[in-house]
Design an enzyme around this catalytic site. Sequence first.
Site, short mmCIF file in Angstrom:
data_model
loop_
_atom_site.label_atom_id
_atom_site.label_comp_id
_atom_site.label_asym_id
_atom_site.label_seq_id
_atom_site.Cartn_x
_atom_site.Cartn_y
_atom_site.Cartn_z
N CYS A 23 0.82 -1.21 0.00
CA CYS A 23 0.00 0.00 0.00
C CYS A 23 0.86 1.27 0.00
CB CYS A 23 -0.92 -0.06 1.23
SG CYS A 23 -1.66 1.48 1.72
N CYS A 26 0.13 3.77 2.84
CA CYS A 26 0.64 3.21 4.11
C CYS A 26 2.11 3.57 4.29
CB CYS A 26 0.48 1.69 4.15
SG CYS A 26 -1.23 1.15 4.03
#
Length: 98
Positions: A23, A26
Amino acid sequence: MSKFSEIINQDVPVLVDFYAEWCGPCKTMSPILKDVKDNLKERVSIIKIDVDKNQELASKYQVRGVPTLLLFKKGKQVWRQSGVFQKNDLINIITATY
């Protein structure tokens, strides 16, 4: 799971970052969370939970997207939001739970 319950039942606020290795947002959150921890020191506990390795926990808290941040105070969820946050916004949210 029992260790997670132990962690979120601390007296200090516990910020849980549900994330995934793949991600992009993230990865953006990681240094922001480090800055928050450096700023608040022992007044907050921050843990990261990889949703791919902890699917049962992610499912229990209905994490549908990453990053998802949950804030716990003495075992109770007091705040939840998905997406990237700025350091000062997170610090304000955490310190409001004191």
